[in-house]
Every structure is written in structure tokens, then in C-alpha cells.
Design a protein around this motif. Sequence first.
Motif, PDB file in Angstrom:
ATOM      1  N   PRO A   1       0.813  -1.231   0.000  1.00 45.97           N
ATOM      2  CA  PRO A   1       0.000   0.000   0.000  1.00 45.97           C
ATOM      3  C   PRO A   1       0.844   1.277   0.000  1.00 45.97           C
ATOM      4  O   PRO A   1       0.457   2.287  -0.601  1.00 45.97           O
ATOM      5  N   GLU A   2       2.008   1.244   0.629  1.00 49.51           N
ATOM      6  CA  GLU A   2       2.905   2.408   0.592  1.00 49.51           C
ATOM      7  C   GLU A   2       3.438   2.619  -0.815  1.00 49.51           C
ATOM      8  O   GLU A   2       3.567   3.757  -1.276  1.00 49.51           O
ATOM      9  N   VAL A   3       3.741   1.518  -1.502  1.00 45.96           N
ATOM     10  CA  VAL A   3       4.186   1.623  -2.893  1.00 45.96           C
ATOM     11  C   VAL A   3       3.059   2.218  -3.741  1.00 45.96           C
ATOM     12  O   VAL A   3       3.301   3.096  -4.570  1.00 45.96           O
ATOM     13  N   ALA A   4       1.831   1.769  -3.506  1.00 42.08           N
ATOM     14  CA  ALA A   4       0.685   2.293  -4.253  1.00 42.08           C
ATOM     15  C   ALA A   4       0.542   3.801  -4.046  1.00 42.08           C
ATOM     16  O   ALA A   4       0.280   4.544  -5.004  1.00 42.08           O
ATOM     17  N   SER A   5       0.728   4.269  -2.834  1.00 40.01           N
ATOM     18  CA  SER A   5       0.643   5.710  -2.560  1.00 40.01           C
ATOM     19  C   SER A   5       1.707   6.482  -3.321  1.00 40.01           C
ATOM     20  O   SER A   5       1.452   7.581  -3.829  1.00 40.01           O
ATOM     21  N   ARG A   6       2.900   5.923  -3.411  1.00 41.79           N
ATOM     22  CA  ARG A   6       3.971   6.594  -4.156  1.00 41.79           C
ATOM     23  C   ARG A   6       3.698   6.585  -5.655  1.00 41.79           C
ATOM     24  O   ARG A   6       3.965   7.568  -6.346  1.00 41.79           O
ATOM     25  N   VAL A   7       3.170   5.464  -6.159  1.00 42.79           N
ATOM     26  CA  VAL A   7       2.794   5.410  -7.580  1.00 42.79           C
ATOM     27  C   VAL A   7       1.752   6.487  -7.860  1.00 42.79           C
ATOM     28  O   VAL A   7       1.866   7.235  -8.834  1.00 42.79           O
ATOM     29  N   ALA A   8       0.747   6.595  -7.004  1.00 39.46           N
ATOM     30  CA  ALA A   8      -0.306   7.602  -7.196  1.00 39.46           C
ATOM     31  C   ALA A   8       0.277   9.017  -7.195  1.00 39.46           C
ATOM     32  O   ALA A   8      -0.101   9.848  -8.041  1.00 39.46           O
ATOM     33  N   ALA A   9       1.172   9.303  -6.283  1.00 38.97           N
ATOM     34  CA  ALA A   9       1.783  10.631  -6.218  1.00 38.97           C
ATOM     35  C   ALA A   9       2.554  10.942  -7.494  1.00 38.97           C
ATOM     36  O   ALA A   9       2.489  12.068  -8.019  1.00 38.97           O
ATOM     37  N   MET A  10       3.239   9.959  -8.017  1.00 35.52           N
ATOM     38  CA  MET A  10       4.005  10.188  -9.238  1.00 35.52           C
ATOM     39  C   MET A  10       3.087  10.315 -10.454  1.00 35.52           C
ATOM     40  O   MET A  10       3.355  11.114 -11.355  1.00 35.52           O
ATOM     41  N   TRP A  11       2.002   9.551 -10.477  1.00 37.06           N
ATOM     42  CA  TRP A  11       1.039   9.700 -11.573  1.00 37.06           C
ATOM     43  C   TRP A  11       0.437  11.104 -11.545  1.00 37.06           C
ATOM     44  O   TRP A  11       0.251  11.713 -12.597  1.00 37.06           O
TER      45      TRP A  11
END
Length: 148
Positions: free
Chosen positions: A105-115
Motif C-alpha cells: 500500500p505504501e508503494v501504491a501511494s507513491r505510484v499515485a503521487a508520481m502519476w
Amino acid sequence: MGIVDLSKLPQADGWMTTADGFDVRAFLLANVTVGEAAALSLLFWPEFVEYRDCVFLGALFDKRSVDTWFEELKGDRSAVENVVNHLHLWDVFAPRSESEYAILPEVASRVAAMWRAALRDAFPAREFVVAVLGEEGDYGPTVSFRSA
């Protein structure tokens, strides 16, 4: 989005130091190829395709599928984007331990921020909603976006 705590991951064993923390450069040098890094860069900062006044993830774009969704969703562009532009991280990464499941889930949050940043950079005049899903019953952490 906080600091990603890698200390509980089995892969981090031996790469942690008490004084300086995790040495990401040494870890990447020993464990990640240039090809893997290039593929990850496309996940974190994706390419986009504009089609039918919508924006789609380049890696997930399929014209026939998008046209089918336009028919199914009666031309609702935002709904089509939302369906097409979702990425289940379990479809990209195969967690091998409980600690890997826990950090996804932390990786998902970072992916979202970069998107979000990539969309702002590519389409400064448009607004987007980038979401991270991962409730019980979902298919793991999922990142999606649609026009606002």
C-alpha cells in the motif's frame, strides 16, 4: 505519504546500517538491472495516450477495448478512463512475504503521487483524480485515475 520503512523486508537484511539507515544506491546497484529500472520508471512516470478526448495509461491502452467501454458506459468519458486506467499492483508485483504484502500500500501511494505529477506535467490545463484503492475484498492495492 510517509517514509517507506524497508527495515522489515527480507531483501533489506544486510543493507541496513544503524547510523545511516538504508543505503538505497548500494541496494539498487547489487539487485536491479538497468532494464528493470527502465520498466519501473514507466510504472512510476507513465506515458499517456490521448484518445476520444480522454487520457489513458499508454501501457494499458487498447483502442478496441476503450471503444467497447465507451459503448458499455454510454459515452461517459470519466467512467471509461476510470475503468481503463486502473492498475492492480498484484498484477505487477508478486509479494513473497507478509512484510511485502504490508508495504505494497505504501508503494501504491507513491505510484499515485508520481502519476499525479506526471499528469500535471503532461496536461497542465486539465485536472485529474488519482485514487488508491485497497479495501478488504479488493484485488490488492490498486491505483487509478480519471479526468476531474
